[in-house]
Design an enzyme around this catalytic site. Structure first.
Site, PDB file in Angstrom:
ATOM      1  N   LYS A  16      -4.303   2.066  -0.116  1.00  0.00           N
ATOM      2  CA  LYS A  16      -3.119   1.782   0.727  1.00  0.00           C
ATOM      3  C   LYS A  16      -2.866   2.938   1.697  1.00  0.00           C
ATOM      4  O   LYS A  16      -2.692   2.726   2.891  1.00  0.00           O
ATOM      5  CB  LYS A  16      -1.865   1.536  -0.149  1.00  0.00           C
ATOM      6  CG  LYS A  16      -2.034   0.398  -1.145  1.00  0.00           C
ATOM      7  CD  LYS A  16      -0.769   0.163  -1.948  1.00  0.00           C
ATOM      8  CE  LYS A  16      -0.381   1.315  -2.854  1.00  0.00           C
ATOM      9  NZ  LYS A  16      -1.363   1.645  -3.913  1.00  0.00           N
ATOM     10  N   ARG A  91       7.938  -2.771  -5.132  1.00  0.00           N
ATOM     11  CA  ARG A  91       7.035  -2.682  -6.279  1.00  0.00           C
ATOM     12  C   ARG A  91       7.572  -3.440  -7.491  1.00  0.00           C
ATOM     13  O   ARG A  91       6.916  -3.465  -8.530  1.00  0.00           O
ATOM     14  CB  ARG A  91       6.930  -1.215  -6.689  1.00  0.00           C
ATOM     15  CG  ARG A  91       5.637  -0.555  -6.379  1.00  0.00           C
ATOM     16  CD  ARG A  91       5.853   0.913  -6.641  1.00  0.00           C
ATOM     17  NE  ARG A  91       4.664   1.553  -7.049  1.00  0.00           N
ATOM     18  CZ  ARG A  91       4.002   2.430  -6.293  1.00  0.00           C
ATOM     19  NH1 ARG A  91       4.403   2.714  -5.089  1.00  0.00           N
ATOM     20  NH2 ARG A  91       2.944   3.014  -6.768  1.00  0.00           N
TER      21      ARG A  91
HETATM   22  P1  AP5 Z   1      -5.559   6.043  -1.432  1.00  0.00           P
HETATM   23  O1  AP5 Z   1      -5.593   5.534  -0.031  1.00  0.00           O
HETATM   24  O2  AP5 Z   1      -4.917   7.373  -1.676  1.00  0.00           O
HETATM   25  O3  AP5 Z   1      -5.004   4.932  -2.415  1.00  0.00           O
HETATM   26  P2  AP5 Z   1      -3.514   4.386  -2.620  1.00  0.00           P
HETATM   27  O4  AP5 Z   1      -3.647   2.916  -2.816  1.00  0.00           O
HETATM   28  O5  AP5 Z   1      -2.617   4.863  -1.521  1.00  0.00           O
HETATM   29  O6  AP5 Z   1      -3.206   5.095  -3.994  1.00  0.00           O
HETATM   30  P3  AP5 Z   1      -1.907   5.827  -4.536  1.00  0.00           P
HETATM   31  O7  AP5 Z   1      -2.365   6.494  -5.803  1.00  0.00           O
HETATM   32  O8  AP5 Z   1      -1.284   6.715  -3.506  1.00  0.00           O
HETATM   33  O9  AP5 Z   1      -1.003   4.643  -4.820  1.00  0.00           O
HETATM   34  P4  AP5 Z   1       0.159   4.587  -5.802  1.00  0.00           P
HETATM   35  O10 AP5 Z   1       0.739   3.288  -5.400  1.00  0.00           O
HETATM   36  O11 AP5 Z   1      -0.193   4.745  -7.221  1.00  0.00           O
HETATM   37  O12 AP5 Z   1       0.961   5.936  -5.486  1.00  0.00           O
HETATM   38  P5  AP5 Z   1       2.292   6.206  -4.681  1.00  0.00           P
HETATM   39  O13 AP5 Z   1       2.137   7.500  -3.993  1.00  0.00           O
HETATM   40  O14 AP5 Z   1       2.747   5.019  -3.909  1.00  0.00           O
HETATM   41  O15 AP5 Z   1      -7.092   6.088  -1.937  1.00  0.00           O
HETATM   42  C1  AP5 Z   1      -7.426   6.606  -3.211  1.00  0.00           C
HETATM   43  C2  AP5 Z   1      -8.753   7.375  -3.118  1.00  0.00           C
HETATM   44  O16 AP5 Z   1      -9.810   6.462  -2.828  1.00  0.00           O
HETATM   45  C3  AP5 Z   1      -8.781   8.434  -2.010  1.00  0.00           C
HETATM   46  O17 AP5 Z   1      -9.512   9.536  -2.457  1.00  0.00           O
HETATM   47  C4  AP5 Z   1      -9.516   7.733  -0.848  1.00  0.00           C
HETATM   48  O18 AP5 Z   1     -10.229   8.655  -0.040  1.00  0.00           O
HETATM   49  C5  AP5 Z   1     -10.468   6.792  -1.590  1.00  0.00           C
HETATM   50  N1  AP5 Z   1     -10.658   5.534  -0.877  1.00  0.00           N
HETATM   51  C6  AP5 Z   1      -9.704   4.796  -0.234  1.00  0.00           C
HETATM   52  N2  AP5 Z   1     -10.246   3.682   0.276  1.00  0.00           N
HETATM   53  C7  AP5 Z   1     -11.572   3.701  -0.076  1.00  0.00           C
HETATM   54  C8  AP5 Z   1     -12.656   2.815   0.148  1.00  0.00           C
HETATM   55  N3  AP5 Z   1     -12.492   1.682   0.839  1.00  0.00           N
HETATM   56  N4  AP5 Z   1     -13.874   3.135  -0.383  1.00  0.00           N
HETATM   57  C9  AP5 Z   1     -14.040   4.285  -1.080  1.00  0.00           C
HETATM   58  N5  AP5 Z   1     -13.043   5.175  -1.316  1.00  0.00           N
HETATM   59  C10 AP5 Z   1     -11.825   4.891  -0.819  1.00  0.00           C
HETATM   60  O19 AP5 Z   1       3.372   6.355  -5.887  1.00  0.00           O
HETATM   61  C11 AP5 Z   1       3.330   7.468  -6.759  1.00  0.00           C
HETATM   62  C12 AP5 Z   1       4.463   7.370  -7.765  1.00  0.00           C
HETATM   63  O20 AP5 Z   1       5.754   7.373  -7.089  1.00  0.00           O
HETATM   64  C13 AP5 Z   1       4.495   6.076  -8.597  1.00  0.00           C
HETATM   65  O21 AP5 Z   1       3.653   6.180  -9.729  1.00  0.00           O
HETATM   66  C14 AP5 Z   1       5.998   6.008  -8.973  1.00  0.00           C
HETATM   67  O22 AP5 Z   1       6.302   6.915 -10.019  1.00  0.00           O
HETATM   68  C15 AP5 Z   1       6.704   6.491  -7.723  1.00  0.00           C
HETATM   69  N6  AP5 Z   1       7.026   5.405  -6.787  1.00  0.00           N
HETATM   70  C16 AP5 Z   1       6.509   5.236  -5.534  1.00  0.00           C
HETATM   71  N7  AP5 Z   1       7.028   4.137  -4.952  1.00  0.00           N
HETATM   72  C17 AP5 Z   1       7.888   3.589  -5.841  1.00  0.00           C
HETATM   73  C18 AP5 Z   1       8.712   2.427  -5.830  1.00  0.00           C
HETATM   74  N8  AP5 Z   1       8.743   1.598  -4.774  1.00  0.00           N
HETATM   75  N9  AP5 Z   1       9.460   2.163  -6.921  1.00  0.00           N
HETATM   76  C19 AP5 Z   1       9.446   2.974  -7.981  1.00  0.00           C
HETATM   77  N10 AP5 Z   1       8.686   4.103  -8.077  1.00  0.00           N
HETATM   78  C20 AP5 Z   1       7.901   4.398  -7.006  1.00  0.00           C
END
Ligand code: AP5
Length: 225
Positions: A16, A91
């Site tokens: 994402k 979410r």
């Molecule tokens: P990346 O692009 O970083 O993946 P992502 O989907 O953004 O993963 P996140 O871990 O950031 O998502 P998340 O939803 O768990 O975390 P968030 O920060 O929102 O890619 C991942 C890796 O793969 C990278 O190394 C990239 O280079 C590689 N990659 C990408 N695309 C690729 C491809 N096509 N091929 C190969 N490699 C690739 O949330 C974190 C925490 O915040 C949550 O756990 C929760 O505690 C809290 N939180 C956030 N939002 C909320 C909400 N709305 N409600 C409640 N709690 C929340």
């Protein structure tokens, strides 16, 4: 030209943030990643950060009211009046309802919910090699999407770090939380005919090409109506 009101949905590590980085440049949209907002709040020790810390570090979702206030503030400021890109929000069903209320009261609707799909084992591989820049906006992978110079962000020169919640046991919990609390949103948005699915196992550029093609078609159809 019709407005783009976009949501990025998908399991942790599906890509994402990687796609958001490309899309916000492609379309010059205000970008709201609730994960980035929470990590910045934690790093700055704000009230929000203090309240969110224990949930984020455990890989659990923060309570809906906490995160909904953050999004409502962004909408109230007027900066999302001409479109937006939301990443990681909504979410839960409660967050969907809150976003519905924000959009309804402004006479707006979602253009598309972009679901990036990736299997659990791929997610675990990706998150163990992920590096993010210290300013929090740009994402790399040591094997699949490396920076030009090891440990340094190509785009702003800041140091690359590993996220605390990318530890294997926390990743497992984040995946379980996704399947239990967030995956039901896929069906919900599918019923509303706004869900668009993308195969997140393709390369980042291929995924981006497909998203852009889908949005171009959608915009063309909307402008024709
Ligand atoms: P990346 O692009 O970083 O993946 P992502 O989907 O953004 O993963 P996140 O871990 O950031 O998502 P998340 O939803 O768990 O975390 P968030 O920060 O929102 O890619 C991942 C890796 O793969 C990278 O190394 C990239 O280079 C590689 N990659 C990408 N695309 C690729 C491809 N096509 N091929 C190969 N490699 C690739 O949330 C974190 C925490 O915040 C949550 O756990 C929760 O505690 C809290 N939180 C956030 N939002 C909320 C909400 N709305 N409600 C409640 N709690 C929340």
């Amino acid at each position: 030209m019709s407005q783009l009101n976009l949501v990025l949905l998908g399991p942790p590590g599906a890509g994402k943030g990687t796609q958001a980085d490309r899309l916000r440049k492609d379309f010059e949209l205000p970008y709201y990643s609730t994960g980035i907002i929470l990590r910045e709040a934690m790093a700055n020790g704000t009230e929000l950060g203090k309240k969110a810390k224990e949930y984020v570090e455990a890989g659990d979702l923060v309570p809906d009211d906490l995160i909904c206030d953050v999004i409502a503030e962004r909408f109230d400021s007027g900066e999302a009046d001409n479109g937006f890109l939301l990443d990681g929000f909504p979410r839960t069903v409660g967050q969907v309802e809150m976003l519905d209320g924000l959009l309804d009261s402004r006479g707006r609707e979602l253009t598309a919910v972009l679901l990036i799909e990736a299997p659990d084992d791929e997610v675990v591989r990706r998150l163990s090699g992920r590096r993010t820049c210290a300013k929090g906006q740009h994402v790399y992978h040591i094997e699949f999407d490396p920076p030009k110079h090891e440990g340094v962000c190509d785009q702003d020169g800041s140091r690359l770090i590993q996220r605390d919640d990318d530890k294997p046991e926390t990743v497992r919990n984040r995946l379980a939380v996704y399947h239990e609390q967030t995956a039901p949103l896929e069906k919900l948005y599918e019923k509303r005919s706004v869900l668009r699915r993308f195969d997140g196992t393709r390369t980042p550029d291929e995924v981006n090409d497909r998203i852009r093609a889908t949005l171009a078609t959608k915009r063309f159809e909307d402008d024709e109506q």
